[in-house]
Design a protein around this motif. Sequence first.
Motif, short mmCIF file in Angstrom:
data_model
loop_
_atom_site.label_atom_id
_atom_site.label_comp_id
_atom_site.label_asym_id
_atom_site.label_seq_id
_atom_site.Cartn_x
_atom_site.Cartn_y
_atom_site.Cartn_z
N ARG A 41 0.84 -1.21 0.00
CA ARG A 41 0.00 0.00 0.00
C ARG A 41 0.87 1.26 0.00
NH1 ARG A 41 -3.28 -2.77 4.48
NH2 ARG A 41 -4.96 -3.86 3.34
N GLY A 77 -7.74 -1.55 0.13
CA GLY A 77 -8.27 -0.77 1.25
C GLY A 77 -8.32 0.71 0.93
N LYS A 78 -8.39 1.51 1.99
CA LYS A 78 -8.43 2.95 1.80
C LYS A 78 -7.05 3.46 1.38
CE LYS A 78 -12.07 3.83 5.22
NZ LYS A 78 -12.43 4.56 6.48
N PRO A 79 -7.01 4.48 0.53
CA PRO A 79 -5.71 5.04 0.12
C PRO A 79 -4.93 5.54 1.34
CG PRO A 79 -7.48 5.88 -1.27
CD PRO A 79 -8.14 5.15 -0.14
#
Length: 368
Positions: free
Chosen positions: A23, A74-76
């Motif tokens: 990520r 997922g979320k940035p």
Amino acid sequence: MTGPERSGASAPERGKKELRRWRQYLANERAEAAVYRELAQRRAGEERAILLALADAEGRHEAHWADLLGTDAGKPVAADARTRFLAVLARRFGSVFVLALAQRAEARSPYDSDPHATAAMAADERIHGEVVRGLAARGRKRLSGTFRAAVFGANDGLVSNLALVLGIAATGVSTGFVLFSGIAGLLAGALSMGAGEYVSVRSQRELLEASTPDPDAQGVLPDLDVDANELALVYRARGMTEERAIVHATQVLAAMHASEAAPATGPLGTADDYESVGTGLAAAASSFCFFASGALIPILPFMFGMEGLAAIIVSSVLVGIALLITGAVVGLLSGAPPLKRALRQLAIGFGAAAVTYVLGLAFGGAVA
């Protein structure tokens, strides 16, 4: 070839540590692509096209990590602090400083040792560093003349006047005498630096001009004997081999007779690019102003009425901060570690000042 194939693993491990790292890679690639696009908006022509191509390449790397994460994206997350700082500079300035930082960022890519990055991605990052190095070199060339005078002027002002002030102060003379000595050192050094820089740059430009092809010589080229072709001697004198010079001279004369005019680029060559040298007046003014501004810092405490050891300590601290800044700036522009250059600058400056301070103490003790 995918990352797992490169490392020999059958499938990427999806532990929390790996997901967190992927990520972060994804966020960094997005931010780096944005930096290149931001820089491209401030450029035109070839430089703009190169920066946009770099942004597209970072987009391919972004897609790799997005595919690897899949539904686990997922979320940035935010890019790392270094990349965010680079993005801020790109939006605000878009200068050679940003390119120098980007060059260092590309050189620190972790993909060489990451088993989930492809070999192509690792190679891309290494080549990106060379591309950015080339773009940054253009900017360095444009500012190197006056920038060199500015940095050397400021550094010389800081070091020489600090050494002078500390050496005089160590003898035990009055604060007024120390201040007068510092002002005299400021003016004498600034005038000397400005004059010296003017003479240096003018001399360098004159040497370059002496090597520039004479434009009047091109007018006689149509009258040359094609069979003798002495134009080849010109090219040989400029570094070509005999065979290559003869071929090139023959082509130039053939093209000239066909068009009955000299080529637009000039068959004898073009003038040297003087951008990296700068102009004498600009270099002199820059050197004078920056030496004076640097030399002013060591005497500031004495100008505000400070005396004795307190004035010496404050003067040293102020100069130390300025030396760290100039060293870091030089490091950034040269692509070297800014902290290392900053500490080196500090050590050199304080080393010179320490020598004169010790001599001042010795001289003051001997006189007393």
